[in-house]
Design a protein around this motif. Structure first.
Motif, PDB file in Angstrom:
ATOM      1  N   THR A  16       0.708  -1.240   0.193  1.00  0.00           N
ATOM      2  CA  THR A  16      -0.012   0.169  -0.290  1.00  0.00           C
ATOM      3  C   THR A  16       0.804   1.167  -0.093  1.00  0.00           C
ATOM      4  OG1 THR A  16      -0.295   0.388   2.068  1.00  0.00           O
ATOM      5  CG2 THR A  16      -2.073  -0.793   1.637  1.00  0.00           C
ATOM      6  N   GLY A  17       2.032   0.935   0.140  1.00  0.00           N
ATOM      7  CA  GLY A  17       2.869   2.002   0.149  1.00  0.00           C
ATOM      8  C   GLY A  17       3.015   3.011   2.227  1.00  0.00           C
ATOM      9  N   ILE A  18       2.070   2.360   2.754  1.00  0.00           N
ATOM     10  CA  ILE A  18       1.642   3.083   3.786  1.00  0.00           C
ATOM     11  C   ILE A  18       3.269   2.935   5.157  1.00  0.00           C
ATOM     12  CG2 ILE A  18       0.759   3.754   5.655  1.00  0.00           C
ATOM     13  CD1 ILE A  18      -1.841   3.778   4.222  1.00  0.00           C
ATOM     14  N   LYS A  19       3.633   3.423   5.829  1.00  0.00           N
ATOM     15  CA  LYS A  19       4.834   3.186   6.764  1.00  0.00           C
ATOM     16  C   LYS A  19       4.238   3.504   7.831  1.00  0.00           C
ATOM     17  CE  LYS A  19       9.238   4.727   4.258  1.00  0.00           C
ATOM     18  NZ  LYS A  19       8.176   4.943   2.655  1.00  0.00           N
ATOM     19  N   VAL A  20       4.261   2.358   8.541  1.00  0.00           N
ATOM     20  CA  VAL A  20       4.042   1.885   9.727  1.00  0.00           C
ATOM     21  C   VAL A  20       5.142   1.621  10.764  1.00  0.00           C
ATOM     22  CG1 VAL A  20       2.054   1.288  11.179  1.00  0.00           C
ATOM     23  CG2 VAL A  20       1.499   1.157   9.863  1.00  0.00           C
ATOM     24  N   VAL A  21       5.202   3.304  11.572  1.00  0.00           N
ATOM     25  CA  VAL A  21       5.536   2.753  13.178  1.00  0.00           C
ATOM     26  C   VAL A  21       4.842   2.186  14.011  1.00  0.00           C
ATOM     27  CG1 VAL A  21       7.252   3.159  14.297  1.00  0.00           C
ATOM     28  CG2 VAL A  21       7.766   3.971  12.431  1.00  0.00           C
ATOM     29  N   VAL A  22       5.181   0.877  15.173  1.00  0.00           N
ATOM     30  CA  VAL A  22       4.556   0.089  16.205  1.00  0.00           C
ATOM     31  C   VAL A  22       5.498   0.012  17.710  1.00  0.00           C
ATOM     32  CG1 VAL A  22       3.655  -1.925  17.143  1.00  0.00           C
ATOM     33  CG2 VAL A  22       3.477  -1.261  14.309  1.00  0.00           C
ATOM     34  N   HIS A  41       0.914  -3.338   3.910  1.00  0.00           N
ATOM     35  CA  HIS A  41       1.825  -1.857   4.554  1.00  0.00           C
ATOM     36  C   HIS A  41       3.330  -2.221   5.370  1.00  0.00           C
ATOM     37  CE1 HIS A  41      -1.894  -0.493   4.953  1.00  0.00           C
ATOM     38  NE2 HIS A  41      -2.668  -1.811   5.782  1.00  0.00           N
ATOM     39  N   ASP A  42       4.453  -1.287   5.191  1.00  0.00           N
ATOM     40  CA  ASP A  42       5.396  -1.303   5.441  1.00  0.00           C
ATOM     41  C   ASP A  42       5.490  -0.573   6.975  1.00  0.00           C
ATOM     42  OD1 ASP A  42       6.590  -1.419   3.432  1.00  0.00           O
ATOM     43  OD2 ASP A  42       7.074   0.046   2.458  1.00  0.00           O
ATOM     44  N   VAL A  43       6.436  -2.153   7.678  1.00  0.00           N
ATOM     45  CA  VAL A  43       5.701  -1.672   9.038  1.00  0.00           C
ATOM     46  C   VAL A  43       6.934  -2.409   9.532  1.00  0.00           C
ATOM     47  CG1 VAL A  43       4.949  -4.572   9.833  1.00  0.00           C
ATOM     48  CG2 VAL A  43       4.495  -2.570  11.375  1.00  0.00           C
ATOM     49  N   GLU A  44       7.621  -1.397  10.709  1.00  0.00           N
ATOM     50  CA  GLU A  44       8.892  -1.562  11.499  1.00  0.00           C
ATOM     51  C   GLU A  44       8.262  -1.410  13.483  1.00  0.00           C
ATOM     52  OE1 GLU A  44      11.801   0.305  10.756  1.00  0.00           O
ATOM     53  OE2 GLU A  44      11.575   1.644   9.543  1.00  0.00           O
ATOM     54  N   ILE A  45       8.743  -2.012  15.028  1.00  0.00           N
ATOM     55  CA  ILE A  45       8.565  -2.589  15.430  1.00  0.00           C
ATOM     56  C   ILE A  45       9.788  -1.250  16.223  1.00  0.00           C
ATOM     57  CG2 ILE A  45       8.082  -3.898  17.723  1.00  0.00           C
ATOM     58  CD1 ILE A  45       7.217  -6.282  15.475  1.00  0.00           C
ATOM     59  N   TYR A  46       9.068  -0.757  17.214  1.00  0.00           N
ATOM     60  CA  TYR A  46      10.230  -0.030  18.444  1.00  0.00           C
ATOM     61  C   TYR A  46      10.059  -0.714  19.669  1.00  0.00           C
ATOM     62  CZ  TYR A  46      12.479   2.176  14.558  1.00  0.00           C
ATOM     63  OH  TYR A  46      13.237   2.578  13.270  1.00  0.00           O
ATOM     64  N   GLU A  47      10.553  -1.235  20.645  1.00  0.00           N
ATOM     65  CA  GLU A  47      10.712  -1.327  21.696  1.00  0.00           C
ATOM     66  C   GLU A  47      12.119  -1.477  22.897  1.00  0.00           C
ATOM     67  OE1 GLU A  47       7.835  -3.755  23.699  1.00  0.00           O
ATOM     68  OE2 GLU A  47       9.541  -4.236  25.102  1.00  0.00           O
ATOM     69  N   LYS A 155      10.937   8.560  12.072  1.00  0.00           N
ATOM     70  CA  LYS A 155      10.590   7.399  11.773  1.00  0.00           C
ATOM     71  C   LYS A 155       8.799   7.203  11.726  1.00  0.00           C
ATOM     72  CE  LYS A 155      13.491   4.955  10.722  1.00  0.00           C
ATOM     73  NZ  LYS A 155      13.528   2.909   9.757  1.00  0.00           N
ATOM     74  N   GLY A 156       8.683   7.491   9.835  1.00  0.00           N
ATOM     75  CA  GLY A 156       6.530   6.563   9.537  1.00  0.00           C
ATOM     76  C   GLY A 156       5.796   8.114   9.299  1.00  0.00           C
ATOM     77  N   ASP A 157       5.188   7.106   8.744  1.00  0.00           N
ATOM     78  CA  ASP A 157       3.536   8.105   8.454  1.00  0.00           C
ATOM     79  C   ASP A 157       2.738   7.932   9.353  1.00  0.00           C
ATOM     80  OD1 ASP A 157       4.104   8.431   6.046  1.00  0.00           O
ATOM     81  OD2 ASP A 157       3.818   6.871   5.191  1.00  0.00           O
ATOM     82  N   VAL A 158       2.453   6.793  10.182  1.00  0.00           N
ATOM     83  CA  VAL A 158       2.093   6.094  11.018  1.00  0.00           C
ATOM     84  C   VAL A 158       2.009   5.016  12.286  1.00  0.00           C
ATOM     85  CG1 VAL A 158      -0.738   5.172  11.620  1.00  0.00           C
ATOM     86  CG2 VAL A 158      -0.495   5.974   9.177  1.00  0.00           C
ATOM     87  N   ALA A 332      -5.373  -2.083  10.735  1.00  0.00           N
ATOM     88  CA  ALA A 332      -4.554  -2.819   9.594  1.00  0.00           C
ATOM     89  C   ALA A 332      -5.836  -3.001   8.583  1.00  0.00           C
ATOM     90  CB  ALA A 332      -3.967  -3.722   9.656  1.00  0.00           C
ATOM     91  N   THR A 333      -6.603  -3.194   8.652  1.00  0.00           N
ATOM     92  CA  THR A 333      -7.615  -3.665   7.649  1.00  0.00           C
ATOM     93  C   THR A 333      -8.247  -2.503   7.079  1.00  0.00           C
ATOM     94  OG1 THR A 333      -8.279  -6.342   8.663  1.00  0.00           O
ATOM     95  CG2 THR A 333      -9.670  -4.733   6.629  1.00  0.00           C
ATOM     96  N   CYS A 334      -8.459  -1.562   7.785  1.00  0.00           N
ATOM     97  CA  CYS A 334      -8.977   0.062   7.718  1.00  0.00           C
ATOM     98  C   CYS A 334      -7.933   0.909   7.262  1.00  0.00           C
ATOM     99  CB  CYS A 334      -9.533   0.968   9.069  1.00  0.00           C
ATOM    100  SG  CYS A 334     -10.901   0.337  10.268  1.00  0.00           S
ATOM    101  N   LEU A 335      -6.406   0.084   7.638  1.00  0.00           N
ATOM    102  CA  LEU A 335      -5.224   1.111   6.536  1.00  0.00           C
ATOM    103  C   LEU A 335      -5.559   1.333   5.341  1.00  0.00           C
ATOM    104  CD1 LEU A 335      -2.467   2.094   9.020  1.00  0.00           C
ATOM    105  CD2 LEU A 335      -3.705   3.001   8.308  1.00  0.00           C
ATOM    106  N   ARG A 336      -5.433  -0.369   4.848  1.00  0.00           N
ATOM    107  CA  ARG A 336      -5.853  -1.177   3.826  1.00  0.00           C
ATOM    108  C   ARG A 336      -6.669  -0.925   2.976  1.00  0.00           C
ATOM    109  NH1 ARG A 336      -8.541  -5.499   2.651  1.00  0.00           N
ATOM    110  NH2 ARG A 336      -8.561  -5.927   4.112  1.00  0.00           N
ATOM    111  N   LEU A 337      -8.231  -0.824   3.448  1.00  0.00           N
ATOM    112  CA  LEU A 337      -9.034  -0.283   2.889  1.00  0.00           C
ATOM    113  C   LEU A 337      -9.083   1.199   1.757  1.00  0.00           C
ATOM    114  CD1 LEU A 337     -12.392  -2.208   4.405  1.00  0.00           C
ATOM    115  CD2 LEU A 337     -10.961  -2.869   2.663  1.00  0.00           C
ATOM    116  N   CYS A 338      -8.637   2.429   2.688  1.00  0.00           N
ATOM    117  CA  CYS A 338      -8.328   3.458   2.071  1.00  0.00           C
ATOM    118  C   CYS A 338      -7.162   4.572   2.156  1.00  0.00           C
ATOM    119  CB  CYS A 338      -9.593   4.299   2.915  1.00  0.00           C
ATOM    120  SG  CYS A 338      -9.050   5.256   4.881  1.00  0.00           S
ATOM    121  N   GLY A 339      -5.915   3.518   2.853  1.00  0.00           N
ATOM    122  CA  GLY A 339      -4.871   4.768   2.835  1.00  0.00           C
ATOM    123  C   GLY A 339      -5.289   5.187   3.693  1.00  0.00           C
TER     124      GLY A 339
END
Ligand SMILES: Cc1cc2nc3c(=O)[nH]c(=O)nc-3n(C[C@H](O)[C@H](O)[C@H](O)COP(=O)(O)OP(=O)(O)OC[C@H]3O[C@@H](n4cnc5c(N)ncnc54)[C@H](O)[C@@H]3O)c2cc1C
Length: 411
Positions: A16-22, A41-47, A155-158, A332-339
């Motif tokens: 989707t091109g959306i970058k997500v930081v968790v 979505h492109d996702v990475e995690i910070y812990e 980092k991140g869009d969302v 994640a589903t909502c982000l896919r459905l409309c970005g």
């Protein structure tokens, strides 16, 4: 409990091109990351933790979470529940184990062990990048972007903030600091191996016949005792009134003498089981609570709270971890459905949260005469509207209507 990584869990939708930081690698964060990955979505995690540790003890997942684990290719197994009267010890009802459905299993097991399975699925099988030892202090949000600030830049869009009950992200979302509150209860809890239980002929019965699940329900307290892994491990949790100040910390070493004192008028079997607990494995866990929030989404709709950071649960709901995982699926589903990063409905999780209080109060204020007439009144509620929920299908079905409503309200 295994992750075979072969079912549709490994299927990834187009990018989707959306970058997500968790932020946070608990069940909420890992679940959100896995679902973001599945949704393209492109996702990475910070812990903040430096390494994965096997923390906690028993945790429960209803079929609404089992359905999600199944889609990821993680198999879970479970068993049934004897409910005892607190003083006589009589079994007032045996609540049968629901028929096993491998596509939506029910599961009670060790938090640390299941967490390791989900962690491996996210980071090894799906290859989601994880940055351990990164404690996030700052979130930012400005026109068209949001993120976290790290030493090496932004980092991140969302940002999906799955940073638990002591969330820092809540302040960015709410614009003010709200502190966790005491729920008025704490839980003494322990997990230990079965040697001392087997050595005592009175308690060996719980360990040498496979897994068992027993609960003693009494005035203002309840004790739940499980044996797990074919009776090899034992776990009990005793919920009791407690008004301790929980400003700084909520998990303390427990004292066996205090637990035994609280149980002195109960069925002697309760003290017998508790006396097998190594004191080093006893935790006094203060149950903190937060008021329902007016929103889980920041003013610019790019920082979202999920899991305990948005809605901490009491253990008597047995839904905290399941709802955290459902959040990730929904977002994640909502982000896919409309970005877009619009709000999602919150009513379901608030109702599920309330079941933690209603079950606790139902058990602590039991009318034993009514139970004599109908023992089913004391059963652990297995609510179809919670267990039959399919978060992914629901998000797909209601998304269009919710967007319409949100857009109409904003214009
Ligand atoms: C150590 C531990 C033990 C637990 N034991 C049990 C148990 O035995 N039984 C049970 O039912 N529930 C237990 N829970 C709670 C249960 O896991 C959660 O209620 C539920 O799974 C919801 O998960 P969550 O991901 O929203 O929050 P959590 O599981 O609390 O995860 C939050 C994560 O965010 C990380 N984090 C927090 N702040 C930051 C920050 N600023 N920067 C980066 N990372 C951050 C934390 O280190 C943690 O890994 C435990 C939680 C923890 C953290």
């Amino acid at each position: 409990m295994t992750s075979n990584g072969t079912s549709n869990g490994s299927t990834q939708r187009p990018k989707t091109g959306i970058k997500v930081v968790v932020v946070g690698a608990g069940f909420g964060g890992l679940g959100a990351a896995i679902e973001c990955h599945r949704n393209g979505h492109d996702v990475e995690i910070y812990e903040q933790f430096d390494e994965l540790k096997s923390l906690g003890d028993i945790i429960s997942f209803g079929p609404n979470a089992g359905r999600i684990f199944h889609r990821w290719g993680i198999d879970l197994r479970a068993y049934g529940f004897n409910i005892h009267k607190y003083d006589t010890g009589e079994i007032v009802i045996n609540q049968r184990t629901p028929e096993y459905d491998r596509t939506a299993p029910n599961f009670n097991g060790h938090r640390g062990e299941l967490h390791a399975v989900v962690y491996e699925h996210a980071t090894v099988e799906l290859g989601i990048p994880i940055h351990l030892g990164n404690k996030i202090r700052t979130y930012f949000e400005e026109e068209g972007k949001a993120g976290i600030i790290l030493e090496n830049g932004e980092k991140g869009d969302v940002v999906l903030a799955a940073d638990g009950v002591r969330s820092k992200a809540r302040k960015s979302v709410l614009g003010y600091e709200d502190k966790p509150k005491s729920s008025g209860y704490a839980v003494w809890r322990s997990w230990f191996t079965n040697e001392d239980m087997l050595a005592d002929p009175e308690t060996a019965q719980f360990c040498n016949n496979g897994d068992t699940f027993n609960g003693w329900i009494g005035p203002d307290m309840h004790l739940l005792f499980s044996t797990i892994k074919n009776g090899a491990d034992c776990c009990w949790v005793l919920t009791h009134p407690d008004e301790h100040d929980i400003d700084e910390s909520w998990s303390f070493p427990g004292k066996l003498t205090e637990v035994l004192d609280a149980l002195k008028d109960w069925d002697p079997m309760c003290s017998r089981i508790v006396s097998k607990t190594p004191e080093s494995r006893l935790v006094d866990w203060k149950l903190v609570y937060r008021d329902p929030l007016p929103t889980w989404v920041s003013p610019g709709a790019r920082i979202l709270l999920l899991g305990d950071s948005a809605h901490p649960f009491l253990p008597t709901s047995a839904q905290g971890a399941a709802q955290a995982i459902e959040d990730g699926v929904t977002i994640a589903t909502c982000l896919r459905l409309c970005g877009s990063k619009d709000n999602v409905p919150t009513a379901r999780v608030r109702e599920a949260q309330k079941t933690g209080e209603s079950t606790r109060d139902m058990w602590h204020k039991t009318d034993w005469d009514k139970v004599k007439d109908d023992p089913t009144v004391i059963q652990f509620p297995r609510l179809a509207w919670i267990f039959e929920h399919d978060a992914e299908r629901h998000a797909e079905e209601v998304y269009g209507e919710v967007v319409k409503q949100v857009t109409a309200a904003a214009s």
